[in-house]
Motif scaffolding. Structure first.
Motif, PDB file in Angstrom:
ATOM      1  N   GLU A  82     -50.738 -19.409   6.123  1.00 54.15           N
ATOM      2  CA  GLU A  82     -49.634 -20.046   5.927  1.00 54.15           C
ATOM      3  C   GLU A  82     -48.396 -19.356   6.157  1.00 54.15           C
ATOM      4  OE1 GLU A  82     -48.982 -23.423   5.732  1.00 54.15           O
ATOM      5  OE2 GLU A  82     -51.240 -23.762   5.594  1.00 54.15           O
ATOM      6  N   TYR A  83     -48.564 -17.942   5.564  1.00 57.76           N
ATOM      7  CA  TYR A  83     -47.574 -17.230   6.153  1.00 57.76           C
ATOM      8  C   TYR A  83     -47.341 -16.667   7.655  1.00 57.76           C
ATOM      9  CZ  TYR A  83     -44.928 -12.671   6.018  1.00 57.76           C
ATOM     10  OH  TYR A  83     -44.052 -11.813   6.051  1.00 57.76           O
ATOM     11  N   ALA A  84     -48.765 -16.850   8.265  1.00 63.73           N
ATOM     12  CA  ALA A  84     -48.685 -16.294   9.665  1.00 63.73           C
ATOM     13  C   ALA A  84     -48.087 -17.548  10.417  1.00 63.73           C
ATOM     14  CB  ALA A  84     -50.155 -15.881  10.117  1.00 63.73           C
ATOM     15  N   ARG A  85     -48.169 -18.746  10.002  1.00 68.66           N
ATOM     16  CA  ARG A  85     -47.828 -19.779  10.708  1.00 68.66           C
ATOM     17  C   ARG A  85     -46.272 -19.970  10.531  1.00 68.66           C
ATOM     18  NH1 ARG A  85     -50.907 -24.508   8.648  1.00 68.66           N
ATOM     19  NH2 ARG A  85     -52.495 -23.333   9.541  1.00 68.66           N
ATOM     20  N   SER A  86     -45.779 -19.670   9.402  1.00 68.63           N
ATOM     21  CA  SER A  86     -44.560 -19.627   9.164  1.00 68.63           C
ATOM     22  C   SER A  86     -43.751 -18.542  10.033  1.00 68.63           C
ATOM     23  CB  SER A  86     -44.102 -19.226   7.817  1.00 68.63           C
ATOM     24  OG  SER A  86     -44.482 -20.057   6.782  1.00 68.63           O
ATOM     25  N   ARG A  87     -44.483 -17.457  10.240  1.00 70.32           N
ATOM     26  CA  ARG A  87     -43.791 -16.319  10.814  1.00 70.32           C
ATOM     27  C   ARG A  87     -44.119 -16.814  12.573  1.00 70.32           C
ATOM     28  NH1 ARG A  87     -46.005 -11.124  11.140  1.00 70.32           N
ATOM     29  NH2 ARG A  87     -44.041 -10.425  12.132  1.00 70.32           N
TER      30      ARG A  87
ATOM     31  N   ALA B 218     -40.517 -22.465   2.699  1.00 73.88           N
ATOM     32  CA  ALA B 218     -41.357 -23.665   2.802  1.00 73.88           C
ATOM     33  C   ALA B 218     -42.816 -23.190   2.390  1.00 73.88           C
ATOM     34  CB  ALA B 218     -41.473 -24.226   4.233  1.00 73.88           C
ATOM     35  N   LEU B 219     -42.904 -21.682   2.121  1.00 78.87           N
ATOM     36  CA  LEU B 219     -44.102 -21.206   1.998  1.00 78.87           C
ATOM     37  C   LEU B 219     -44.905 -21.802   0.761  1.00 78.87           C
ATOM     38  CD1 LEU B 219     -46.055 -19.103   3.197  1.00 78.87           C
ATOM     39  CD2 LEU B 219     -45.167 -17.307   1.471  1.00 78.87           C
ATOM     40  N   LYS B 220     -44.075 -21.865  -0.277  1.00 77.28           N
ATOM     41  CA  LYS B 220     -44.810 -22.367  -1.543  1.00 77.28           C
ATOM     42  C   LYS B 220     -45.435 -23.781  -1.515  1.00 77.28           C
ATOM     43  CE  LYS B 220     -43.100 -21.654  -5.785  1.00 77.28           C
ATOM     44  NZ  LYS B 220     -42.331 -21.753  -7.044  1.00 77.28           N
TER      45      LYS B 220
END
Lengths: 535, 331
Positions: free
Chosen positions: B95-100, B132-134
């Motif tokens: 998810e972090y990678a997607r957000s980045r 939005a990560l959470k």
């Protein structure tokens, strides 16, 4: 020799008449009369085909109903028959040397031969019904056993439970002998519908009061000990059987107008049926019974009763001493060579022989430790553990499901055997084949220790065709306060299987240590053949 | 202020979960069966994500790792706990990678060797904050939970492909997955099951009663008779406690013997194991000196049936790389 011939003939008529008068109790006089008639008829028939039937008898040596043949005609043809027989020659070839000796055989003679063969086969088929015991060998000189005798084996009753005719016959026989028939218990797994399954809680002695005139009390006690598992293990059962028979012989008195050799054998038959009903006979017991019957029938008729009885008692003592006690010493001697210091030895269950070996090795100051593997539901390993620890041997105890976990530590596996079959398979307590399998997978040598009197002529490749089913209720156990299988009888599709024996293929076994030496598993038929020649 | 209350509530829940784990070992405590344990663990991790205080992905991963280590220490033999923690960590990374905005596909492991030897640093330190990560992480964990709920059914659905009529099937001990598998096949086909009781706990008895109540012809045998009856068995179907990275098994005592006997008779050995039992531990790090479990090498196994289909043991390492990130192998 003539006497033993007479004995044989009388044995034949006995059986023939029994099969004819099923269910009817004949008085002694009637039986004697019938017997005499049959004997007379037979003697007439024999005089007719004396010479021609001789060759047939040589071939059918293993059958019980060998006809007494005039001794005179035998010696000339025997040497010629002895020569080809040791070499494995097909039967027709062995016939030709014999025939060559009598060049003047005409077609008529051959026809008479054939007719005699047919008649003897018919008579033998009639007389085959009844006993569990093996054929009584005669004392006339035998040719060495040719391996290609047409062996017409009768299937034992205890593997034909799914055949209603066989069951009916058994019931009739037991009724005649006044022994109660034990009924099967519980739902039997379909793969084993051909075997009996009894319940421990319903021993045979509860069903009928057995008068001591029918069965000797020592035998009743023995039967009860077998069925309740008080006497267990093939050596223990054989020794107990022989001691009980000694008691029977001591208390035996020959009735008037009877011969000891014939009557005593007949007295033993209902006892054997009774013991068979209590618990199926083991291979070692079968061999012991064969031996006793042979010894009894070899007693000459002019021998006094006291003399005969003491002779029999000493024979039995000798058998126990030679085949069991001294054999154990010999096997221990060979095995101790195989145990080195620092060994970790794995044993399974409770084998009296293996325990003896380990105790002897410990006495001889070998340093080793033992891992005892045990299995439900019998948990016999605890007895072995107790015996070994009492002597001071350091032991570990595991259940069979942990065997692949401890096997990397083990250096040798010592197994006992219930019987060694003629195709090299080892019949032993259920779980032995599993231990051998896992040991093979870990490259640990497997040594089987077995006395020669347990060698058996049967062949078997799997654990299904002939086995023993123990009480299925023994599998039930309470864990954490719950007994899951308590009401297994009520669930129609649930079955419990409590096997007693299994067969280990010879490729899992590295060595068999017997009192004759250390042999590979595949040499068992050789030993059997040598034993047969000696006898 | 809601913060401290939430925190104390969270710590309470974590403590109660840990004590449950400590009490029960492999299905004997209140957490019956590994599926339940996996569900509870994942639910707890979701709660941690929702209620704990963290600002960046790195913080979250630290918190999860810390709590995860405590959970694993409470019951080391229950490997599903560790597996779920690693799954969630991977979710967080993804998810972090997607957000980045970057893709993680370049990081696929090519071979078992790389899987074992990779320990290389990644330059990420997960310090960036995404609002939005959470929500994303929680949503992904919910997906994971749905997957967990459906595993047994997914496996059972494949039963008819593998069992034909009049077969004799052998199993050992008690596995809920294998039980569901057999019961599902029994709806349409008639076959016979032999259950090895698996002493000393004799869980096979429970399995047998449950199968026979479903109308399947069942026979209970003692462990000693496994080899004796194996010649009449067509298939061996078992469950397992853990599937190891090399395709081997950590299963209940007696399974190795069963596998050897099956190999000797060339009987196929089928293992029904859901994906959450896959553990990146390799043999040298697995504690085989515990006689409650057996190690079964991958050569003795024919097929793994999991909720995503059937696989050969040699394929397991690939699945491992899809589920877990190599850095999470050591928590």
């Amino acid at each position: 020799m003539a006497d033993s011939g007479v004995t044989d003939g009388l044995c034949d008529t006995d059986d023939i008449e029994r099969s004819k008068t099923e269910g009817k109790e004949l008085t002694k006089e009637e039986k004697q009369r019938l017997r005499k008639e049959k004997k007379h008829q037979k003697k007439i028939k024999e005089k007719k085909d004396d010479a021609a039937s001789h060759e047939d008898e040589k071939k059918k040596k293993k059958k019980k109903e060998e006809k007494p043949v005039g001794a005179a005609s035998q010696p000339p043809t025997q040497p010629s028959q002895k020569a080809p027989a040791p070499a494995p020659v097909p039967v027709p070839a062995s016939e030709t040397p014999a025939l060559a000796d009598k060049p003047a055989k005409s077609k008529a003679d051959l026809k008479a031969e054939r007719r005699a063969r047919q008649e003897s086969e018919r008579a033998s088929k009639q007389g085959k019904k009844g006993d569990v015991g093996q054929p009584v060998p005669t004392s006339k000189p035998k040719a060495p056993p040719s391996e290609l005798q047409p062996v017409v084996k009768r299937l034992p009753e205890h593997v034909q439970v799914d055949n209603p005719d066989v069951l009916k016959k058994l019931a009739k026989k037991l009724e005649r002998q006044q022994i109660p028939l034990r009924s099967d218990y519980g739902y039997k797994v379909s793969l084993f519908s051909h075997l009996h399954q009894y319940s421990r809680k319903a021993p045979l002695t509860q069903q009928l009061g057995i008068p001591s005139t029918v069965i000797h009390p020592a035998i009743v006690r023995l039967g009860l000990q077998y069925s309740q598992g008080i006497v267990a293990g093939s050596n223990a059962r054989s020794v107990a059987l022989l001691h009980a028979f000694k008691q029977v012989i001591r208390d035996y008195t020959t009735p008037p107008n009877e011969e000891l050799s014939r009557d005593l054998v007949n007295k033993l038959k209902p006892y054997i049926s009774f013991l068979n009903q209590c618990r199926p006979l083991s291979a070692s017991m079968g061999n012991a019974i064969k031996y006793i019957k042979k010894e009894i029938s070899n007693i000459p008729s002019q021998c006094k009763e006291e003399e005969a009885k003491s002779k029999l008692l000493s024979c039995i003592e000798c058998y126990i001493n030679e085949k069991i006690i001294l054999a154990a010493k010999a096997i221990a001697k060979y095995s101790i060579e195989k145990i080195s210091d620092g060994d970790v030895i794995l044993v399974y269950g409770c084998s009296s022989l293996v325990n003896h070996i380990l105790c002897e090795a410990f006495e001889k100051k070998r340093k080793f430790r033992v891992i005892v593997v045990d299995s439900r539901p019998r948990l016999e390993g605890r007895e072995a553990l107790r015996r070994l620890v009492q002597r001071g041997i350091s032991c570990t105890y595991v259940l069979i499901s942990a065997v692949s976990y401890i096997l990397p530590e083990v250096s040798k596996v010592f197994l006992g055997a219930h019987a060694l079959l003629a195709n090299g398979y080892v019949m032993s307590r259920v779980g032995t084949s599993q231990i051998a399998l896992v040991a093979k997978a870990f490259n640990v040598p497997v040594l089987v220790c077995c006395e020669t009197y347990k060698f058996c002529e049967r062949v078997q490749t799997d654990s299904f065709v002939s086995n023993e089913l123990d009480d299925p209720d023994e599998l039930i156990v309470t864990r954490k306060g719950k007994t899951q299988l308590e009401h297994w009888q009520e669930v129609p599709s649930l079955g419990l299987l409590n096997l007693v024996y299994d067969v280990t293929p010879p490729d899992f076994v590295d060595l068999v240590i017997t009192d004759l030496g250390m042999i590979p598993c595949t040499s068992v038929p050789v030993v059997l053949r040598v034993k047969n020649v000696d006898q | 202020m809601p913060g401290p209350d939430r925190e104390t509530d969270l710590t309470e829940r974590i403590e109660s979960f840990l004590s449950d784990l400590k009490r029960g070992g492999s299905g004997t405590g209140p957490l019956r069966g590994s599926a339940e344990t996996a569900r509870e663990t994942t639910a707890l991790l979701r709660r941690i994500t929702a209620q704990a205080r963290w600002s960046s992905a790195g913080d979250l991963m630290e918190i999860i790792r810390k709590e995860g280590r405590r959970m694993i220490a409470a019951q080391p033999s229950e490997t599903t706990v560790g597996n779920m923690i690693r799954r969630v960590l991977k979710i967080v990374r993804e998810e972090y990678a997607r957000s980045r905005g970057s893709s993680e596909e370049t990081d696929q492991q090519e071979s078992l060797h790389k899987l074992l030897t990779s320990g290389g640093l990644s330059e990420e330190n997960f310090r960036q904050h995404f609002t939005a990560l959470k929500a994303n992480v929680i949503e992904a964990i919910n997906e994971l939970l749905t997957e967990l709920e459906g595993t047994t059914d997914n496996i059972a659905m494949q039963a008819l492909e593998h069992i034909h009529s009049n077969e004799v099937i052998m199993t050992i001990g008690r596995s809920r997955t294998a039980e569901a598998f057999l019961k599902d096949a029994a709806r349409k086909r008639k076959f016979h099951v032999i259950v090895a009781e698996c002493a000393p706990f004799c869980q096979g008895h429970e399995m047998a009663t449950s199968l026979s109540k479903a109308g399947i012809e069942t026979t209970v045998i003692a462990d000693a008779a496994i080899f004796a009856v194996m010649s009449r068995v067509n298939k061996v179907i078992i469950g397992t406690q853990t599937v190891l990275a090399n395709g081997g098994l950590r299963a209940v005592n007696g399974t190795h013997t069963l596998a050897l006997a099956a190999k000797h008779h060339s009987t196929p050995l089928i293992v029904c194991a859901p994906m959450f039992k896959l553990s990146p531990q390799i043999l040298s790090k697995v504690n085989v000196h515990c006689p409650v479990f057996d190690y079964v090498p991958p050569e003795l196994i024919t097929l793994f049936i999991s909720n995503i289909g059937g696989h050969a043991p040699s394929y397991i390492y690939r699945l491992m790389s899809e589920l877990y990130h190599p850095e999470d192998h050591e928590l």
